[in-house]
Enzyme design. Structure first.
Site: not given
Length: 395
Positions: A262, A315
């Site tokens: 993330d 990401e």
């Protein structure tokens, strides 16, 4: 290492810090104790006396399991008791992960389905999700962060237990059952993993021994203004080891098939989410976070060397070059956030005006082969009252 005293407190000693002090081994800052009579399920924490004489009570950063929020004691737990039945899946995973089309279903377990209890158990979720995924044609599930976190509203993205599966949905064995059941149904499991930052809750990593042990000493490099969280100090070897160990832990002990890392963009750039007055240039006089970049390279090399059939997914929402280049950052895939936003923007246009917006559909071909992309429709575009995908559509 900066403490002057450490004790383990728990249900076995009435949380009394005078009973089980730890020993500072050769004044190295490594503290140890051997307690042979502690039972499985016992609660414990650390009582840490700082160099200033303040006493802090902290949850074990390496705990496998902790109490359900708002409580936060670590729980003595056994990871080795589960009988795995997914050997065939693991033996053939290299043919599944990289040599067939991948269709991933992203899910937040708490939001997906609720029963009479506020949280369904991992085992119940396994059966319901596996059936749904097969009916819908998905061969992977990506679970939004289930590492322990104190705040439900964070969806798991503010982690306090980097080795602890959240107790919201059941036990360690319940989650091992979840993964095992998915594998028996030919469904791979990807976890969201959050090494970019951590919350400042006093019971967790924040100023763990009274000093900035996990975070950076420099406020400009420590504080994340957008999320009001702290950023790891990636220069420190013990931070690199802590995070890489966390990643490998889930791959080894829970048979996870991939990690979606993330907020990589926030790690790569010193000025991410900051005004000009809130960041400092690096030694090359630009905005790259050199230490975080080296950490990501080291992480991906370690995973590739140890688990070559596991997927590492970034990401990452900028034009940073080489995200999926093995000689650069080294990820297997990158989320194509631009494609997602352009596509949704196009379909939100009134139908009679789309003839002027075809560039939104075609622009991504200009960079489609620069990286190995996954094309996502993710939670990022439906949260904060942005509407569901269905409600975004015209007509």
């Amino acid at each position: 290492p900066n403490a002057i005293g450490v004790a383990v407190i728990g249900s076995f000693n009435d949380f009394d810090g005078k009973i089980n002090p730890l020993k500072n081994v050769n004044n190295s800052g490594v503290w140890q104790i051997f307690m042979p009579s502690v039972d499985w399920g016992s609660l414990y924490k650390f009582e840490i006396t700082t160099s200033c004489g303040n006493v802090l009570v902290k949850t074990d950063p390496f705990a496998y399991f902790t109490e359900l929020r708002p409580h936060n004691s670590a729980i003595v737990s056994n990871l080795e008791g589960f009988n795995w039945e997914d050997k065939d899946w693991l033996d053939n995973r290299k043919y599944k992960n990289l040599n067939r089309p991948i269709n991933i279903y992203e899910v937040h377990l708490q939001s997906w389905l609720q029963g009479e209890a506020f949280f369904l158990n991992y085992r119940d979720l396994a059966h319901k999700l596996a059936s749904y995924l097969k009916d819908m044609g998905f061969n992977y599930i990506e679970i939004m962060p289930i590492m322990e976190h104190p705040l439900d509203d964070s969806w798991g993205y503010q982690v306090t237990g980097f080795f602890a599966i959240t107790s919201r949905y059941g036990s360690l064995e319940d989650f091992q059952y979840f993964v095992n059941y998915m594998h028996k149904n030919n469904i791979g499991v990807i976890l969201d993993w959050v090494p970019a930052h951590f919350p400042v809750d006093d019971f967790a990593l924040n100023k763990f021994d009274g000093s900035y042990l996990f975070e950076h000493e420099d406020k400009a490099l420590r504080e994340h203004p957008q999320w009001t969280t702290s950023i790891f100090d990636y220069r420190k070897n013990h931070i690199q080891n802590f995070l890489i160990s966390s990643a490998c832990f889930y791959l080894e002990k829970y048979h996870i098939d991939g990690l979606r890392v993330d907020a990589v963009s926030s790690m790569l750039y010193l000025d991410f989410g900051r005004d000009k007055s809130q960041w400092k240039e690096n030694k090359l006089r630009d905005n790259k976070n050199l230490e975080a970049t080296q950490f990501l390279k080291k992480l991906n090399k370690k995973v590739l060397d140890s688990y070559p059939d596991v997927l590492m997914i970034a990401e990452e929402a900028t034009a940073y070059k080489g995200v999926t280049d093995k000689s650069s950052l080294g990820f297997d895939f990158k989320w194509n956030m631009g494609w997602m936003r352009d596509t949704l923007k196009y379909f939100m246009e009134p139908i009679d005006k789309r003839e002027d917006s075809h560039n939104d559909l075609t622009f991504s071909i200009m960079y489609a082969f620069d990286e190995k992309f996954i094309l996502p429709f993710s939670h990022d575009e439906v949260v904060h009252e942005k509407n569901s995908l269905f409600n975004k559509m015209r007509g």
